[in-house]
Structure formats: C-alpha cells, structure tokens
Design an enzyme around this catalytic site. Sequence first.
Site, PDB file in Angstrom:
ATOM      1  N   SER A  95       0.785  -1.126  -0.027  1.00 27.98           N
ATOM      2  CA  SER A  95      -0.034  -0.026   0.110  1.00 27.98           C
ATOM      3  C   SER A  95       1.062   1.219  -0.038  1.00 27.98           C
ATOM      4  O   SER A  95       1.444   1.405  -0.956  1.00 27.98           O
ATOM      5  CB  SER A  95      -1.035  -0.150   1.255  1.00 27.98           C
ATOM      6  N   ASN A 119      -0.538  -4.528  -3.358  1.00 28.52           N
ATOM      7  CA  ASN A 119      -1.577  -3.682  -3.179  1.00 28.52           C
ATOM      8  C   ASN A 119      -1.340  -2.303  -3.317  1.00 28.52           C
ATOM      9  O   ASN A 119      -1.727  -1.405  -2.538  1.00 28.52           O
ATOM     10  CB  ASN A 119      -2.408  -4.067  -1.836  1.00 28.52           C
ATOM     11  N   HIS A 240      -7.365  -6.114   0.354  1.00 25.92           N
ATOM     12  CA  HIS A 240      -6.377  -5.184   0.468  1.00 25.92           C
ATOM     13  C   HIS A 240      -5.168  -5.765   1.424  1.00 25.92           C
ATOM     14  O   HIS A 240      -3.981  -5.493   1.209  1.00 25.92           O
ATOM     15  CB  HIS A 240      -6.767  -3.916   1.176  1.00 25.92           C
TER      16      HIS A 240
END
Length: 268
Positions: A95, A119, A240
């Site tokens: 992320s 992700n 996620h």
Amino acid sequence: MTTRLRLRTDQIVSYLDQGTGSPLILIHGVGMQHQAWSPQIEAFSQTHRVIAIDLPGHGESTPLEKGSELPDFVQWLHDFIIALNCGPANIAGHSMGALIAGGYVSEHPESVNRVALLNGVYKRTETAQKAVLTRADEIANGGIDLKGPLARWFTESPTDLIAKEKTERWLSQMNQQSYAITYRAFARGDATYTDSWEKVKCPALFLTGDGDPNSTPEMSRTMAEQAPRGHLCIIKGHKHMANLTAADTVNDALTDWLNQPVCHHRSS
C-alpha cells in the site's frame, strides 16, 4: 524485539532485523506496524536478512514533518538504508509502502536488487482521487476512521476476521497527527513516480487481490506491463491485506520473485 536507529537528532526509526543473508526490506502501509508482515518475517528470515521497518509516526518511529510528500518518505528510506549499510536490497512494500518502494527504485535503482509492490496504487481515477483526498481531510480534522478501512480491506471469511482484529488494533494505536501526515502523502502520491516503470530493470512483482477496490488489479497489471521485468499476481477472493489473509500464496509469489536473477550493479 525492535531496534531503534537514529538518522538525525530528530528522527528515529524502529525496525525488526531478523535472519541472515541477502537483505529483504519490508515496508508496511498507513496505520500499520512492522508486525503486519509477520507471516513474511517468519517465512523469509529462514533464508534472508529480513528488515521490517515502522514507517515514520508508526510503531516507535518518529513522524516526518507536517506537509511531507511521497518523495520525503522515499528520502527517509534512503537515509535508513545508507545508515544501516544494507543495500543493494530486495524491497517489498504494501500500500503506502508500495508507493515508497516504487519511488525508491525510481530514484535509487543501484540500491535495489528486486522490488515488489503489494496492493499498490497507480494513477487513481478522478472519482477515486477525490474520495481518498476527502478521507485525508477527514483524518486531519476528525480522527481515525476504523470502520471504513476495515470494510474495504477484508471479506467476512474466518481467515480475514482474524487478520481484521489485528489490523483494527494497530489502527486504534495510531497517533492522529502522524496518521494524517502519512495518509496525506499516500493520497497525493499515486502519480508521482508512475512514468518511471519503463526504466526499472530489476525483477518487479505487482501483486493485489481481485477484490481490492482501491489497489485494483488493473493498476497492478498496468505497472507490470510497463516494467521490463514485471510480473503480475492477482489473488482471487482476497482484498487489501492479502499478505495476511492469503499468506501462503503471497509467500509463494515472493519466493519466485526472490529467485529471479538480478543485474549486477556497477560502481560509478
């Protein structure tokens, strides 16, 4: 047990350093801690020197200044790698950590053997960009939203619910100001280094879940197609936090990535 490294008078980085061998640096996402990589730490510390970092303002790391942008986090990582003398390294980010890893290989390719974006985001749509910027403003003004991220990040499967409980605990431990600083950089950084993938020569893994509404399969596919040695991995039935909810599959993908031959770096 974590170690604390002082980069400057006002900057301390906490990190876990476990195992021996080629360095594998793990960078978590916004609101998390290095423990979010626990399945990967356990698996890869058997074969690598695993260095799992707490982002600025997370865990026991001191935050960056208010208004810091993605390049400031990339510089922070570079300062850490230089101070620890652990490059060139394999770098995997999740992320926000994926944005930092992508920026780092763009700015410092000589310090990277392989790069993996789990992700990761890439050029959000206008609608998605407005939504994430709105969330950044809400965090800065009203506190940390727990329900929203947890709903986006997990399914209701038993495995997801276990990971969801841990993630909720990490989010609840965040300092609001530190969270806001990092989330703002995350919200504004999705296009900062997007034109660099064609120049990245090292093995590059792009992995996400097919149910991730924000770090979409299309984003990972686009980056993988641009990188000369890009590889795409889409995990079905996950969202996620795939490195926690599909740990075995993610670890298999990371193992294949770590087995890819690297280019030899030449000294200038």
